[in-house]
Design a protein around this motif. Structure first.
Motif, short mmCIF file in Angstrom:
data_model
loop_
_atom_site.label_atom_id
_atom_site.label_comp_id
_atom_site.label_asym_id
_atom_site.label_seq_id
_atom_site.Cartn_x
_atom_site.Cartn_y
_atom_site.Cartn_z
N ASP A 127 0.85 -1.20 0.00
CA ASP A 127 0.00 0.00 0.00
C ASP A 127 0.88 1.25 0.00
OD1 ASP A 127 -2.11 1.85 0.39
OD2 ASP A 127 -3.15 0.52 1.78
N ALA A 128 0.43 2.28 -0.70
CA ALA A 128 1.09 3.58 -0.59
C ALA A 128 0.82 4.22 0.77
CB ALA A 128 0.59 4.52 -1.69
N HIS A 129 -0.25 3.74 1.42
CA HIS A 129 -0.73 4.35 2.67
C HIS A 129 -0.59 3.37 3.82
CE1 HIS A 129 -2.93 5.97 -0.85
NE2 HIS A 129 -2.60 7.14 -0.29
N ASP A 212 -3.34 -3.33 -1.93
CA ASP A 212 -3.97 -2.07 -2.36
C ASP A 212 -3.18 -1.65 -3.60
OD1 ASP A 212 -4.49 0.66 -2.76
OD2 ASP A 212 -4.87 1.00 -0.63
N ASP A 214 -2.77 0.86 -5.17
CA ASP A 214 -2.02 2.13 -5.18
C ASP A 214 -0.62 1.97 -4.56
OD1 ASP A 214 -2.18 2.59 -2.35
OD2 ASP A 214 -4.04 3.72 -2.56
MN MN Z 1 -3.67 3.08 -0.54
#
Ligand code: MN
Ligand code: MN
Length: 285
Positions: A127-129, A212, A214
Motif C-alpha cells: 500500500d502507498a498508505h 492495495d 495504489d
Molecule cells: Mn492506498
C-alpha cells in the motif's frame, strides 16, 4: 450474490474447490474518487487475457480447482458490507479454502481478517498508505483504518505494510505505529530483503496478503482512487507473493477504479496478481 462472467478458469463447484474467488463491489468510504465497485467485473473480464499456465511455475503444474462465488451484495454502510462479507467468506475460510477477494475499496479486508481466529494469521499489506488511523471521516471502518482494525484483531506484531509513502502525522506520532517499510527504503534495499524482514518480524506463521493497487507505481497502476508517485514495481509484488510462498493463506486486491483506468491496464495487472497468488498456492499444496 450476483451472477455474471466468472473468473477465467473458475469452473469448479464449491465443494470441489481448493480456492474461492469473491467480488466485493464496495466503495462508499472512498475519499477521493469512487468507482472501485466496478472492479470485480473489470478484473474478471481482464482475467481472460492470459495463457492458462504461467510457465515460470512449471509447464505441467497442477492448476487449482477454483470456484467463483460471484459478487457480494452492495450496501451503503461499511457495517452492512461487513455482515455480507462475513456471511460469504467466513464459511470458505472455515472449510479451509484458499480465499481470493476482489475489491472494492480496501475496507473489504476488515471483515475478511476478522473471519480468521484472533492472532492466527499475519496481515501483510502492499500500500502507498499506512491505513492506520483510528477513524477517518467519522467512521472506524474506513479504508484509511484497515491496518489499525487488523492490529486490534491480530496484534501489532502481526501487521506489516510494504511500499508506504503517504503517511499522516497522526499515524507516525504515536507509540503503536504500524510497522512498515517505505517504497524509498525498498528501492534501496531490494524487495527480497524487505519482505524477508516483514516475514521474520510477524509472529504468526500463516500470512494473508492484501494488495492495495495504489502501492504499485501509478505509471503501472494508474486506475485507482488515490494515486501516489514513487511506488513499487509490479515485479516487486510478484516476488512478494512468491517469497511468502507456502505461508500464504489468502489474498485480496483492492482499490482498482475502472472509471480512472480507460486503458484497462490496472485491471489486467490486478488479474495477473490474482493468477500469481493462485499459482503459488497450487505449487505448495
Ligand atoms: Mn492506498
Ligand atoms: Mn489501502
Amino acid at each position: 450474490m450476483s451472477y455474471g462472467l466468472a473468473y477465467a478458469g473458475a469452473e469448479s463447484e464449491y465443494n470441489d474447490a481448493e480456492a474461492v474467488i469473491f467480488g466485493i463491489p464496495y466503495d462508499h468510504t472512498a475519499c477521493f474518487k469512487a468507482g472501485a465497485r466496478e472492479a470485480p467485473t473489470a478484473i474478471r473480464r481482464a482475467s481472460y487475457n492470459f495463457e492458462e499456465i504461467h510457465f515460470e511455475h512449471g509447464i505441467h503444474q497442477r492448476r487449482l480447482e477454483v470456484y467463483d462465488y460471484g459478487n457480494c451484495d452492495d450496501f451503503i454502510l461499511p457495517e452492512d458490507m461487513f455482515a455480507e462479507v462475513d456471511f460469504a467468506v467466513r464459511p470458505a475460510i472455515n472449510d479451509g479454502k484458499f480465499t481470493v477477494a476482489i475489491g472494492g475499496e480496501h475496507s473489504i479486508n476488515i471483515p475478511i481478517v476478522r473471519a480468521f481466529p484472533e492472532k492466527s494469521i499475519a496481515l501483510i499489506s502492499i500500500d502507498a498508505h499506512l491505513d492506520s488511523r483510528g477513524e477517518y471521516l467519522g467512521t472506524p471502518n474506513s479504508h484509511a483504518c484497515v491496518m489499525r482494525r487488523a492490529a486490534e484483531h491480530l496484534g501489532l506484531d502481526n501487521v506489516y505494510v510494504l511500499g508506504a509513502r503517504a503517511i499522516g502525522e497522526e499515524e507516525l506520532d504515536r507509540d503503536d505505529v504500524v510497522p512498515f517499510i517505505s517504497s524509498y527504503d525498498i528501492m534501496d534495499m531490494g524487495i527480497e530483503k524487505a519482505i524477508g524482514k516483514a516475514l521474520d518480524e510477524v509472529k504468526a506463521e500463516k500470512v494473508y496478503l492484501t494488495v492495495d493497487i495504489d502501492g504499485i507505481d501509478p505509471a503501472f497502476a494508474p486506475g485507482t482512487g488515490t494515486p501516489e508517485p514513487f511506488g513499487l514495481m509490479p515485479m516487486d509484488v510478484k516476488k512478494v507473493i512468491n517469497i511468502i510462498g507456502e505461508r500464504l493463506v489468502g489474498f485480496d486486491v483492492n482499490e482498482v477504479c475502472p472509471p480512472a483506468d480507460p486503458s484497462g491496464i490496472t485491471s489486467i495487472l490486478a488479474a495477473r496478481l490474482i493468477n500469481e497468488a493462485l499459482a503459488v498456492h497450487a505449487k505448495h499444496l
